[in-house]
Enzyme design. Structure first.
Site, mmCIF file in Angstrom:
data_model
loop_
_atom_site.group_PDB
_atom_site.id
_atom_site.type_symbol
_atom_site.label_atom_id
_atom_site.label_comp_id
_atom_site.label_asym_id
_atom_site.label_seq_id
_atom_site.Cartn_x
_atom_site.Cartn_y
_atom_site.Cartn_z
ATOM 1 N N ASP A 47 -47.669 -1.780 -57.603
ATOM 2 C CA ASP A 47 -48.936 -2.024 -57.122
ATOM 3 C C ASP A 47 -49.670 -3.481 -57.703
ATOM 4 O O ASP A 47 -50.140 -3.649 -58.843
ATOM 5 C CB ASP A 47 -49.827 -0.939 -57.456
ATOM 6 C CG ASP A 47 -51.221 -1.281 -56.986
ATOM 7 O OD1 ASP A 47 -51.596 -0.346 -55.854
ATOM 8 O OD2 ASP A 47 -52.247 -2.033 -57.469
ATOM 9 N N TYR A 52 -54.677 -10.754 -57.884
ATOM 10 C CA TYR A 52 -53.967 -10.594 -59.534
ATOM 11 C C TYR A 52 -53.484 -11.738 -59.509
ATOM 12 O O TYR A 52 -53.038 -12.194 -60.782
ATOM 13 C CB TYR A 52 -53.199 -9.350 -59.423
ATOM 14 C CG TYR A 52 -53.705 -8.197 -59.246
ATOM 15 C CD1 TYR A 52 -54.941 -7.886 -59.236
ATOM 16 C CD2 TYR A 52 -52.815 -7.181 -59.275
ATOM 17 C CE1 TYR A 52 -55.715 -6.730 -59.251
ATOM 18 C CE2 TYR A 52 -53.503 -5.698 -59.072
ATOM 19 C CZ TYR A 52 -54.857 -5.296 -58.889
ATOM 20 O OH TYR A 52 -55.415 -4.173 -58.718
ATOM 21 N N LYS A 77 -52.952 -6.030 -51.647
ATOM 22 C CA LYS A 77 -54.458 -5.785 -51.341
ATOM 23 C C LYS A 77 -54.752 -7.237 -50.897
ATOM 24 O O LYS A 77 -54.534 -8.283 -51.408
ATOM 25 C CB LYS A 77 -55.372 -5.238 -52.488
ATOM 26 C CG LYS A 77 -54.655 -4.104 -53.156
ATOM 27 C CD LYS A 77 -55.397 -3.566 -54.299
ATOM 28 C CE LYS A 77 -54.802 -2.408 -55.156
ATOM 29 N NZ LYS A 77 -54.047 -3.205 -56.285
ATOM 30 N N HIS A 110 -59.347 -4.497 -50.687
ATOM 31 C CA HIS A 110 -59.749 -4.267 -52.107
ATOM 32 C C HIS A 110 -60.846 -3.755 -52.495
ATOM 33 O O HIS A 110 -61.102 -2.939 -53.196
ATOM 34 C CB HIS A 110 -59.016 -5.958 -52.666
ATOM 35 C CG HIS A 110 -59.070 -5.685 -54.129
ATOM 36 N ND1 HIS A 110 -57.807 -6.594 -54.562
ATOM 37 C CD2 HIS A 110 -59.096 -4.883 -55.065
ATOM 38 C CE1 HIS A 110 -57.931 -6.149 -55.983
ATOM 39 N NE2 HIS A 110 -58.551 -5.181 -56.100
#
Ligand code: A2P
Length: 274
Positions: A47, A52, A77, A110
């Site tokens: 994930d 990120y 996301k 998100h």
């Protein structure tokens, strides 16, 4: 992976119940190694998210693991700044490029950015229909966000990924999700590691010769919650997957659920400014 280790989503696809989360895992060797170690230890769900900033390394880790792409379930996301119809389509392509993949198993919005998430969802539906995302869903959506989305949606989100751990059990929202056949997935499932010294969790773990982290992961699994603990250490990555050989009793589960104090470690989705 056996049936008990996957959950069927509303569209008939199967998501592994336990995966590796890579929030705050640094791009480069740290992310490549964590993903590779996880897949080699038996994980089949990774994930990540555009936010990120480690999608390139996640893709590299998948290829380095030697596990065939089709055996791995990849989630990424849509970031807040990219919300809107056209920009969602563009952001999805960028994530695919960074990961080096030609499809994503699960694409999530998100955060519920007000005034935008419905347009983003129309784009998500298009992406899903094109087959380039095998499932679509949301993250950090409260009940009222989902109700607003459903007023115009053609496709019900298959997943809502929210903050869940023993000190934030989110039972009312989880019930709402179950009633709508939306799978609940937990972020920060170990409470970011802050609750691993809790005496109830440690004591329950001792009875099974398991750690508090393993007890929490088992609590998620037995509550039908998809769980994605994060670690950058190979021994912990392996430990967190070694949870299929014991079962908590109903009383254990009740005691762990009673640790709930509605404590958020991250922002409340009704009050975030990013
Ligand atoms: P690290 O990455 O240094 O191993 P969450 O998934 O709730 O966000 O929790 C992740 C945090 O918990 C990270 O700080 C991670 O540290 C730590 N962690 C993950 N697994 C374990 C474990 N089995 N034992 C102790 N700490 C762990």
């Amino acid at each position: 992976m056996s049936f008990e280790e996957t959950k069927e989503l509303a569209n008939g696809s199967f998501i592994p119940r336990l995966g590796l989360g890579v929030w705050q895992v640094k791009d480069g060797a740290e992310a490549v190694d964590s993903v590779k170690w996880a897949l080699q230890a038996g994980y089949r769900l990774i994930d990540t998210a555009a936010a990120y900033k480690n999608e390139v390394s996640v893709g590299e880790g998948i290829r380095a693991s030697g596990v065939p792409r089709e055996e791995v379930f990849i989630t990424t996301k849509l970031w807040n700044a990219d919300q809107g119809y056209e920009s969602t389509l563009k952001a999805f392509d960028e994530s695919l490029n960074k990961l080096g993949l030609d499809y994503i198993d699960l694409y999530l919005i998100h955060w519920p950015v007000e005034g935008k998430y419905k347009d983003s969802w129309r784009a998500m539906e298009e992406i899903y229909k094109s087959g380039r995302a095998k499932a679509i869903g949301v993250s950090n959506f409260h009940e009222h966000h989902i109700e607003t989305l459903l007023k115009d949606a053609n496709i019900v989100p298959m997943v809502d990924q929210i903050e869940i751990h023993p000190t934030l059990t989110q039972e009312p929202l989880r019930k709402f999700l179950a009633d709508h056949k939306i799978a609940a997935e937990a972020w920060s499932p170990l409470g970011q590691g802050k609750i691993l010294g809790n005496s109830t969790l440690v004591e329950i773990g001792k009875r099974y010769n398991k750690t508090a982290a393993q007890v929490i992961i088992r609590w998620h699994l037995q509550n039908d919650i998809i769980v994605i603990p994060k670690s950058i250490h190979q021994d912990r990555i392996k430990q967190n997957f070694d949870v299929f050989d014991f079962e908590l009793t109903k009383d254990d589960i009740k005691r762990i659920s009673e640790l709930n104090i509605n404590e958020r470690l991250g922002p409340d989705p009704d009050n975030f400014d990013f």
